[in-house]
Design a protein around this motif. Sequence first.
Motif, short mmCIF file in Angstrom:
data_model
loop_
_atom_site.label_atom_id
_atom_site.label_comp_id
_atom_site.label_asym_id
_atom_site.label_seq_id
_atom_site.Cartn_x
_atom_site.Cartn_y
_atom_site.Cartn_z
N LEU A 41 -3.85 44.14 34.16
CA LEU A 41 -3.83 42.68 34.24
C LEU A 41 -5.19 42.07 33.94
CD1 LEU A 41 -1.78 41.48 37.36
CD2 LEU A 41 -1.26 41.08 34.95
N PHE A 42 -6.22 42.64 34.57
CA PHE A 42 -7.59 42.11 34.46
C PHE A 42 -8.56 43.27 34.26
CE2 PHE A 42 -5.48 38.99 37.33
CZ PHE A 42 -5.58 37.86 36.52
N PRO A 43 -8.81 43.66 33.01
CA PRO A 43 -9.75 44.76 32.77
C PRO A 43 -11.12 44.50 33.40
CG PRO A 43 -8.54 44.24 30.76
CD PRO A 43 -8.22 43.16 31.75
N ASN A 44 -11.48 43.25 33.57
CA ASN A 44 -12.77 42.87 34.15
C ASN A 44 -12.63 42.42 35.59
OD1 ASN A 44 -11.35 40.56 33.44
ND2 ASN A 44 -13.21 39.37 33.04
N TYR A 45 -11.71 43.05 36.34
CA TYR A 45 -11.40 42.57 37.70
C TYR A 45 -12.62 42.58 38.61
CZ TYR A 45 -10.99 47.52 39.05
OH TYR A 45 -11.22 48.87 39.27
N LYS A 46 -13.53 43.51 38.40
CA LYS A 46 -14.72 43.54 39.26
C LYS A 46 -15.62 42.35 38.98
CE LYS A 46 -14.84 48.53 40.11
NZ LYS A 46 -15.62 49.78 39.99
N GLU A 47 -15.80 42.04 37.71
CA GLU A 47 -16.63 40.88 37.35
C GLU A 47 -15.99 39.58 37.84
OE1 GLU A 47 -15.79 43.32 35.36
OE2 GLU A 47 -17.69 44.20 34.69
N LEU A 48 -14.67 39.56 37.93
CA LEU A 48 -13.97 38.35 38.40
C LEU A 48 -14.00 38.22 39.92
CD1 LEU A 48 -10.83 38.43 36.06
CD2 LEU A 48 -12.73 36.80 35.97
N GLY A 49 -14.52 39.23 40.60
CA GLY A 49 -14.67 39.13 42.05
C GLY A 49 -13.47 39.58 42.85
N GLY B 208 -3.40 35.07 43.76
CA GLY B 208 -2.87 33.71 43.73
C GLY B 208 -3.83 32.74 43.07
N GLU B 209 -5.13 32.90 43.34
CA GLU B 209 -6.13 32.05 42.69
C GLU B 209 -6.13 32.26 41.18
OE1 GLU B 209 -9.82 33.04 44.48
OE2 GLU B 209 -9.31 32.20 46.46
N GLN B 210 -6.02 33.52 40.75
CA GLN B 210 -5.98 33.79 39.31
C GLN B 210 -4.73 33.18 38.68
OE1 GLN B 210 -8.95 35.12 38.51
NE2 GLN B 210 -9.12 35.13 40.75
N ALA B 211 -3.61 33.26 39.39
CA ALA B 211 -2.37 32.68 38.87
C ALA B 211 -2.50 31.17 38.70
CB ALA B 211 -1.21 33.03 39.80
N GLU B 212 -3.05 30.52 39.71
CA GLU B 212 -3.20 29.06 39.63
C GLU B 212 -4.18 28.67 38.53
OE1 GLU B 212 -2.20 27.18 43.92
OE2 GLU B 212 -4.09 28.28 43.84
N ASN B 213 -5.22 29.47 38.34
CA ASN B 213 -6.17 29.19 37.26
C ASN B 213 -5.50 29.26 35.88
OD1 ASN B 213 -8.23 28.90 39.12
ND2 ASN B 213 -9.04 30.97 38.84
N LEU B 214 -4.44 30.07 35.81
CA LEU B 214 -3.71 30.20 34.54
C LEU B 214 -2.62 29.14 34.39
CD1 LEU B 214 -3.36 34.09 34.55
CD2 LEU B 214 -4.56 32.76 32.79
N GLY B 215 -2.41 28.34 35.44
CA GLY B 215 -1.42 27.27 35.36
C GLY B 215 -0.12 27.53 36.08
N VAL B 216 -0.04 28.61 36.86
CA VAL B 216 1.16 28.87 37.66
C VAL B 216 1.19 27.89 38.84
CG1 VAL B 216 2.37 30.57 39.08
CG2 VAL B 216 1.14 31.31 37.02
N GLU B 217 2.37 27.37 39.14
CA GLU B 217 2.54 26.51 40.32
C GLU B 217 2.93 27.40 41.50
OE1 GLU B 217 4.79 22.88 39.76
OE2 GLU B 217 4.61 23.09 37.58
N VAL B 218 2.11 27.42 42.53
CA VAL B 218 2.32 28.28 43.70
C VAL B 218 2.61 27.41 44.91
CG1 VAL B 218 1.34 30.08 45.15
CG2 VAL B 218 0.75 30.00 42.71
N TYR B 219 3.73 27.69 45.58
CA TYR B 219 4.17 26.87 46.71
C TYR B 219 4.30 27.71 47.98
CZ TYR B 219 5.50 23.63 42.96
OH TYR B 219 5.49 22.81 41.87
N PRO B 220 3.23 27.82 48.77
CA PRO B 220 3.35 28.49 50.07
C PRO B 220 4.11 27.62 51.06
CG PRO B 220 1.13 27.63 49.80
CD PRO B 220 1.85 27.38 48.50
N GLY B 221 4.73 28.27 52.05
CA GLY B 221 5.48 27.54 53.07
C GLY B 221 6.88 27.16 52.65
N PHE B 222 7.35 27.69 51.51
CA PHE B 222 8.70 27.39 51.03
C PHE B 222 9.49 28.69 50.91
CE2 PHE B 222 6.45 23.61 49.76
CZ PHE B 222 7.38 22.60 49.90
#
Length: 547
Positions: free
Chosen positions: A66-74, A125-139
Amino acid sequence: MEREVMEFDVVIVGAGPSGLSTAIKLKQLANEKGKELNVCVLEKGSELGAHILSGAVFEPRALEELFPNYKELGAPMGTEVTSDDIYLLNSDTKATKLPNFITPKTMHNDGNYILSMANMCRWLGEQAENLGVEVYPGFTGSEIHYDENGNVAGIITGSLGLSADGGEKDGYVPGMLLKGKYTVFAEGCRGHLGKELIAKFDLDKDSSPQHYAIGFKEIWDIPAEQHQQGLVVHTAGWPLEKATGGSYLYHAENNQVFVGLIVDLNYDNPHLSPFDEFQRLKHHPVIANTLKGGTRVSYGARAIAKGGFQSLPKMTFPGGLMVGCNAGTLNFAKIKGNHTAMKSGILAAEALFGLSQSDEIKDPVEYTERFKASWLYDELYRSRNFGSAIHKFGNFFGGAYNTLDQNFFAGKLPFTITDSTPDYATLKAASDMPAIDYAKPDGVLSFDKLSSVYLSNTNHEEDQPCHLKLKDPSIPIQVNLPKYHEPAQRYCPAGVYEVVDTDQGDKRFQINAQNCVHCKTCDIKDPSQNIVWVVPEGGGGPNYPNM
């Protein structure tokens, strides 16, 4: 009140590693192709990670895809594994340390990480939202929406503001209809919607029954001199003298350890209490010498789908598919399911991306083709006999078989060991099995259920419909109590179920639904299959900070 309707290309139920990986890969593919793709993810927990509980020793293979640079992305990778110790606990005081060459290679953890999957899912979840995914917790995903042709066409979320008797309180809001061209079910182990799909589309007709375990986890702060960062310890044997399973002790960062016990739910003695077996375990010197002087800071429990390759259902159906532990992709030979869940999500996204560009709804059978051509299929196939060998031959002889199978034949022995008995059908009559005398917890290493549930930050709105349904309210007292001494009192790790005396001198079955940590063990192990777990109001349940 009219139900609100929202439309998406793909709706994903569950923000665990499989659901978030599906969403991320879908948006990555859309961005690469310059396409618009509307993706949403529902999460029943109050926040991302709130309901995530895992050991966890993490294999980064799918994350690298998914993220070859996952370490650099934190990415929150915790600490790298430095060494593996495996013990056979011979008694409550004795143990034998096993050399690596007589343990299955699948139990070795070179290149893996000890980390919090709750925090990893928050990061995903942060990476998903950065890509434009709509995330709805509590539903919650409360009901499946079908179209006029019987295809899955989305999800109806749980209503808010219902009273315990089903009436509408002030502020009542009906569940929303989230329509999707395709819907991905990533609910985790024993998802209640996944159960419906398996039954409706007969998805398990060609597979063995799914098998389960209950896994416990506690986080402890321990003295620095007892901490060995990066050490992974696994044990088999005591206290599970007849039941199968094993324990783990992972030395994480910041002088913390993760300790837990996994108990296979195929045990036959209704007097057995998995929770109390876990409390006993912590008094063994192999565990106690690490925990002594420490402080317990968190507790949780969760069912694990461990049937593996032979228990996999057909994962696709018209309008959607199941991924991750909802489908049972965990590799129990490795005691790992996060990397396999993530890979199943990646494969799902690759199969759905092209279909989501069309208005025609199909059974996404391309997923099955991609799955069979993947390392995920190969890994699960090579481990296909692991769990069934232990079920049939026990921890010692089953472990010996698995060492032979994995270390010398790479999982390619030309036969398959099957286990066709569902876990709920293994209990014997209480009168035929020995009683088990569990010591009172000392409040130092061992604890009671209610103080443990407190550490899970579990909460449910009191005045709401009970999410633990009885098909027949008479069965607990009239059937399960005389035959099995009502085992729900013991297999539940949270004190949800009690048999209490009434003023009239009778017995009554009491459900303390507020205590429920959403482990699903009751839905699995009830010998009468009378308890049905459904979602409570969104945001209810545990709130795990770092599990």
